[in-house]
Design a protein around this motif. Structure first.
Motif, mmCIF file in Angstrom:
data_model
loop_
_atom_site.group_PDB
_atom_site.id
_atom_site.type_symbol
_atom_site.label_atom_id
_atom_site.label_comp_id
_atom_site.label_asym_id
_atom_site.label_seq_id
_atom_site.Cartn_x
_atom_site.Cartn_y
_atom_site.Cartn_z
ATOM 1 N N ARG A 1 -15.649 -10.671 -1.408
ATOM 2 C CA ARG A 1 -14.917 -10.608 -2.480
ATOM 3 C C ARG A 1 -14.069 -9.324 -2.770
ATOM 4 O O ARG A 1 -14.774 -8.253 -2.776
ATOM 5 N N GLY A 2 -12.999 -9.112 -2.684
ATOM 6 C CA GLY A 2 -12.232 -8.055 -2.762
ATOM 7 C C GLY A 2 -11.727 -7.426 -1.394
ATOM 8 O O GLY A 2 -11.114 -6.298 -1.532
ATOM 9 N N ALA A 3 -12.049 -8.002 -0.290
ATOM 10 C CA ALA A 3 -11.947 -7.612 1.035
ATOM 11 C C ALA A 3 -10.298 -7.751 1.353
ATOM 12 O O ALA A 3 -9.666 -8.239 0.608
ATOM 13 N N CYS A 4 -9.863 -6.787 2.271
ATOM 14 C CA CYS A 4 -8.427 -6.907 2.591
ATOM 15 C C CYS A 4 -8.104 -7.293 3.894
ATOM 16 O O CYS A 4 -9.095 -7.181 4.844
ATOM 17 N N VAL A 5 -6.913 -7.750 4.197
ATOM 18 C CA VAL A 5 -6.521 -8.256 5.664
ATOM 19 C C VAL A 5 -5.130 -7.321 6.189
ATOM 20 O O VAL A 5 -4.333 -7.129 5.356
ATOM 21 N N ILE A 6 -5.320 -6.876 7.232
ATOM 22 C CA ILE A 6 -4.027 -6.435 7.938
ATOM 23 C C ILE A 6 -3.759 -7.198 9.153
ATOM 24 O O ILE A 6 -4.549 -7.446 9.760
ATOM 25 N N ASN A 7 -2.601 -7.412 9.366
ATOM 26 C CA ASN A 7 -1.771 -8.075 10.548
ATOM 27 C C ASN A 7 -0.637 -7.126 10.969
ATOM 28 O O ASN A 7 0.352 -7.147 10.562
ATOM 29 N N THR A 8 -0.995 -6.606 12.000
ATOM 30 C CA THR A 8 0.049 -5.932 12.791
ATOM 31 C C THR A 8 0.289 -6.379 14.376
ATOM 32 O O THR A 8 0.775 -5.745 15.330
ATOM 33 N N ALA A 9 -0.538 -7.729 14.393
ATOM 34 C CA ALA A 9 -0.265 -8.140 15.697
ATOM 35 C C ALA A 9 0.736 -9.261 15.959
ATOM 36 O O ALA A 9 2.032 -9.070 16.226
ATOM 37 N N ARG A 10 0.349 -10.582 15.482
ATOM 38 C CA ARG A 10 1.316 -11.745 15.341
ATOM 39 C C ARG A 10 1.143 -12.639 14.290
ATOM 40 O O ARG A 10 0.060 -12.899 13.805
ATOM 41 N N GLU A 11 2.443 -13.016 13.744
ATOM 42 C CA GLU A 11 2.327 -13.908 12.459
ATOM 43 C C GLU A 11 1.542 -15.000 12.480
ATOM 44 O O GLU A 11 1.236 -15.651 11.636
ATOM 45 N N THR A 12 1.448 -15.687 13.931
ATOM 46 C CA THR A 12 0.801 -16.776 14.108
ATOM 47 C C THR A 12 -0.665 -16.930 13.773
ATOM 48 O O THR A 12 -1.288 -17.861 13.644
ATOM 49 N N LEU A 13 -1.161 -15.810 13.891
ATOM 50 C CA LEU A 13 -2.595 -15.669 13.615
ATOM 51 C C LEU A 13 -3.142 -15.848 12.308
ATOM 52 O O LEU A 13 -4.327 -15.728 11.989
#
Length: 354
Positions: free
Chosen positions: A252-264
């Motif tokens: 709970r409260g964790a974060c997500v980063i996506n600098t790869a591909r939007e489909t992921l």
């Protein structure tokens, strides 16, 4: 005296033809270079089966085919390279200044015995720096704090108002990397230097694991990370790699980063997890394009930071790509295989164009 190798450089709006000039000058009289510039970022509709197999290309395949006539080497970044272009030269080498040459019909090149060189890792440092910047912004709650002001919140008048936006520091924070290739390793090294605890998972055992990185299964990484960052290559097998089930496994409260591909990422489920308060924030350099005339729904979530795919957009990335391409051409001129080929099997095939 042998004739110089006839090289065509096709530039695009992201990597103009002039970006290659300095690197190719180092090859001297061994090459004769012609340039062509594509002025549009949008792809022209495919008119041949080969063009229909391409992805993420800029410009018109027919224009590249016409320009390729009479050349032995074709250098591109985002320009489309179809079977028709391969036959127009006839080409002996294709160099694509990106890690995944999805704008090149590699199968057609392989059938014709034409090696295709790529430039792996050319943007790894740039993407890694942006990823670490995202991680720091997220754990300090910067997206939410900035949105507070842009939505009309008052500027701080004392030392105590920051209490509403208490964040955390890198030491004691766990960063989980999904994918430990070129970019993942660069992120790990920078994150470790800042004091992050770094976990990583990769379905393919990585050749190099930086000291201090612990390899774990994906489920363990999701359960134990404060920030989960995606660095996996998109494949037909991994769409929506992070969806409702994976978000539920995260702290709970964790974060997500996506600098790869939007489909992921399943963006609808990500938005739901953020609005419910299960996840604390997200930083996305790639997102699904919404229907024309519609605003992307994640742009209105206060804890989300979205950038327009700037991960590899640095001057240094373009320079490294040009240098890697020039090195590949130099190896070819000297009768040696380029260091990085996506279809090395052509070198032992009878159809290879010598």
């Amino acid at each position: 005296m042998s004739q110089p190798l006839r090289v065509l450089v096709v530039g695009d709006p992201y990597m103009p033809a002039g970006s290659y000039a300095e690197a190719l000058e180092g090859l001297g009289d061994a090459v004769s270079v012609t340039s062509m510039q594509i002025g549009q970022s949008e792809p022209a509709p495919p008119r041949t089966p080969s063009a229909g197999r391409l992805r993420e290309y800029a410009g018109d395949p027919a224009e590249v085919t016409r320009a390729a006539a009479g050349h032995e080497v074709l250098i591109v970044h985002g320009a489309p390279v179809t079977a028709e272009a391969l036959d127009a030269g006839p080409l002996r080498l294709v160099c694509c200044a990106r890690g995944g040459p999805v704008n090149v019909d590699v199968a057609a090149a392989t059938e014709r015995g034409i090696p295709v060189a790529n430039t792996p890792g050319r943007n790894a440092e740039a993407v890694a720096e942006l990823t670490v910047a995202f991680a720091l912004l997220l754990i300090r709650g910067v997206p939410r704090a900035s949105r507070f002001l842009s939505d009309g919140g008052a500027l701080a008048e004392s030392n105590f108002e920051g209490g509403e936006f208490l964040g955390r520091e890198a030491p004691g924070t766990t960063l989980g990397l999904v994918g430990l290739g070129h970019v993942g390793r660069e992120v790990a090294q920078r994150a470790l230097a800042l004091g992050f605890t770094v976990l990583a998972c990769d379905p393919v055992p990585p050749a190099i694991v930086p000291d201090g990185v612990e390899m774990v299964p994906l489920d363990t990484l999701l359960a134990e990370s404060d920030v989960v960052s995606l660095h996996a290559r998109a494949t037909p097998e991994n769409p929506r790699l992070l969806g409702a089930k994976q978000f539920a496994r995260m702290r709970r409260g964790a974060c997500v980063i996506n600098t790869a591909r939007e489909t992921l990422v399943d963006e609808a489920e990500l938005r739901d997890a953020l609005l419910r308060g299960h996840l604390g924030g997200a930083a996305l350099d790639v997102v699904e394009r919404p229907p024309a005339g519609h605003r992307h729904p994640l742009l209105d979530v206060p804890s989300v930071l979205v950038t327009p795919h700037i991960g590899g957009a640095t001057e240094e990335t373009l320079r490294r790509a040009a240098e890697q391409v020039a090195a590949a051409v130099g190896e070819f001129v000297n009768g040696r295989p380029p260091a990085s080929l996506v279809n090395p099997e052509v070198l032992s095939g009878r159809g290879a164009r010598q």
